[in-house]
Motif scaffolding. Structure first.
Motif, mmCIF file in Angstrom:
data_model
loop_
_atom_site.group_PDB
_atom_site.id
_atom_site.type_symbol
_atom_site.label_atom_id
_atom_site.label_comp_id
_atom_site.label_asym_id
_atom_site.label_seq_id
_atom_site.Cartn_x
_atom_site.Cartn_y
_atom_site.Cartn_z
ATOM 1 N N GLU A 262 0.827 -1.209 0.000
ATOM 2 C CA GLU A 262 0.000 0.000 0.000
ATOM 3 C C GLU A 262 0.864 1.264 0.000
ATOM 4 O O GLU A 262 0.577 2.221 -0.733
ATOM 5 N N GLN A 263 1.920 1.288 0.799
ATOM 6 C CA GLN A 263 2.816 2.450 0.820
ATOM 7 C C GLN A 263 3.468 2.648 -0.550
ATOM 8 O O GLN A 263 3.577 3.777 -1.039
ATOM 9 N N TYR A 264 3.894 1.554 -1.152
ATOM 10 C CA TYR A 264 4.518 1.631 -2.477
ATOM 11 C C TYR A 264 3.511 2.174 -3.498
ATOM 12 O O TYR A 264 3.830 3.069 -4.284
ATOM 13 N N TYR A 265 2.302 1.641 -3.454
ATOM 14 C CA TYR A 265 1.246 2.090 -4.359
ATOM 15 C C TYR A 265 1.009 3.593 -4.202
ATOM 16 O O TYR A 265 0.952 4.334 -5.192
ATOM 17 N N GLN A 266 0.885 4.050 -2.962
ATOM 18 C CA GLN A 266 0.633 5.473 -2.707
ATOM 19 C C GLN A 266 1.794 6.332 -3.210
ATOM 20 O O GLN A 266 1.572 7.412 -3.766
ATOM 21 N N MET A 267 3.025 5.868 -3.009
ATOM 22 C CA MET A 267 4.182 6.614 -3.506
ATOM 23 C C MET A 267 4.116 6.743 -5.023
ATOM 24 O O MET A 267 4.332 7.828 -5.584
ATOM 25 N N MET A 268 3.803 5.652 -5.702
ATOM 26 C CA MET A 268 3.760 5.683 -7.164
ATOM 27 C C MET A 268 2.609 6.554 -7.668
ATOM 28 O O MET A 268 2.773 7.318 -8.622
ATOM 29 N N VAL A 269 1.453 6.477 -7.038
ATOM 30 C CA VAL A 269 0.309 7.316 -7.421
ATOM 31 C C VAL A 269 0.643 8.790 -7.229
ATOM 32 O O VAL A 269 0.216 9.643 -8.007
ATOM 33 N N ALA A 270 1.454 9.081 -6.213
ATOM 34 C CA ALA A 270 1.847 10.465 -5.927
ATOM 35 C C ALA A 270 2.998 10.944 -6.818
ATOM 36 O O ALA A 270 3.485 12.058 -6.650
ATOM 37 N N GLY A 271 3.452 10.125 -7.743
ATOM 38 C CA GLY A 271 4.482 10.555 -8.689
ATOM 39 C C GLY A 271 5.822 9.866 -8.555
ATOM 40 O O GLY A 271 6.777 10.218 -9.225
ATOM 41 N N GLY A 272 5.929 8.872 -7.684
ATOM 42 C CA GLY A 272 7.177 8.114 -7.572
ATOM 43 C C GLY A 272 8.088 8.675 -6.493
ATOM 44 O O GLY A 272 7.731 9.613 -5.769
ATOM 45 N N ARG A 273 9.257 8.089 -6.397
ATOM 46 C CA ARG A 273 10.187 8.522 -5.355
ATOM 47 C C ARG A 273 10.749 9.907 -5.668
ATOM 48 O O ARG A 273 10.862 10.301 -6.831
ATOM 49 N N SER A 274 11.116 10.584 -4.626
ATOM 50 C CA SER A 274 11.677 11.925 -4.763
ATOM 51 C C SER A 274 13.039 11.854 -5.444
ATOM 52 O O SER A 274 13.799 10.915 -5.238
ATOM 53 N N VAL A 275 13.352 12.874 -6.202
ATOM 54 C CA VAL A 275 14.663 12.944 -6.831
ATOM 55 C C VAL A 275 15.744 13.236 -5.792
ATOM 56 O O VAL A 275 16.913 12.923 -5.992
ATOM 57 N N GLU A 276 15.355 13.808 -4.664
ATOM 58 C CA GLU A 276 16.322 14.126 -3.612
ATOM 59 C C GLU A 276 17.014 12.855 -3.138
ATOM 60 O O GLU A 276 16.356 11.893 -2.756
ATOM 61 N N GLY A 277 18.336 12.873 -3.167
ATOM 62 C CA GLY A 277 19.119 11.708 -2.754
ATOM 63 C C GLY A 277 19.248 10.646 -3.823
ATOM 64 O O GLY A 277 19.886 9.624 -3.615
ATOM 65 N N ASN A 278 18.650 10.868 -4.977
ATOM 66 C CA ASN A 278 18.666 9.872 -6.038
ATOM 67 C C ASN A 278 19.287 10.391 -7.331
ATOM 68 O O ASN A 278 19.091 9.820 -8.389
ATOM 69 N N ARG A 279 20.006 11.484 -7.225
ATOM 70 C CA ARG A 279 20.709 12.003 -8.381
ATOM 71 C C ARG A 279 22.078 11.361 -8.478
ATOM 72 O O ARG A 279 22.501 10.621 -7.590
#
Length: 129
Positions: A106-123
């Protein structure tokens, strides 16, 4: 001659390149074998015995047995091949992806519905904001 690989500079990301492909060849071949019902049944009946029929490393076999997909990827697995393990276990791709993030489905689903993981820390590590 070693190739320059600037893409290895992405935190928490394993890029499936030619080197990873060679490393995971037998792991990925095992996964593809699970496309046949008789192989899925043999695997489910005795996972270790089935894995021992493949020229995989012990690390790869242990990662499969633990269903640790992040370890499988580090050991050369390709997520599209690894999805065959999840399907054999009756898991959706979303359930598998959630397990790789440490989130509930459910948390994963909500993250993806909200646009995916933040770019912060993932550049890229060397990238400036």
């Amino acid at each position: 001659m070693a190739l320059e690989k600037p893409y290895l500079d992405v935190p928490g990301t394993t890029i499936f390149d030619a080197e990873q492909s060679r490393k995971g060849y037998w792991l990925n071949q095992f996964c593809m074998s699970l496309m046949k019902a008789e192989n899925r049944e043999r695997f489910k009946a005795d996972e270790r015995a089935y894995l021992d029929q493949w020229a995989m490393t012990e690390e790869q076999k242990q990662a499969v047995l633990a269903r640790d997909l992040n370890r499988c990827i580090a050991a050369g697995g390709n997520i599209y091949f690894l999805a065959k393990i999840g399907a054999t276990d009756g898991k959706s791709f979303q359930q598998m992806a959630a397990s790789m993030t440490g989130m509930t489905q459910e948390q994963y689903y909500q993250m993806m519905v909200a646009g995916g993981r933040s770019v912060e820390g993932n550049r890229y590590i060397g990238e400036k904001k």
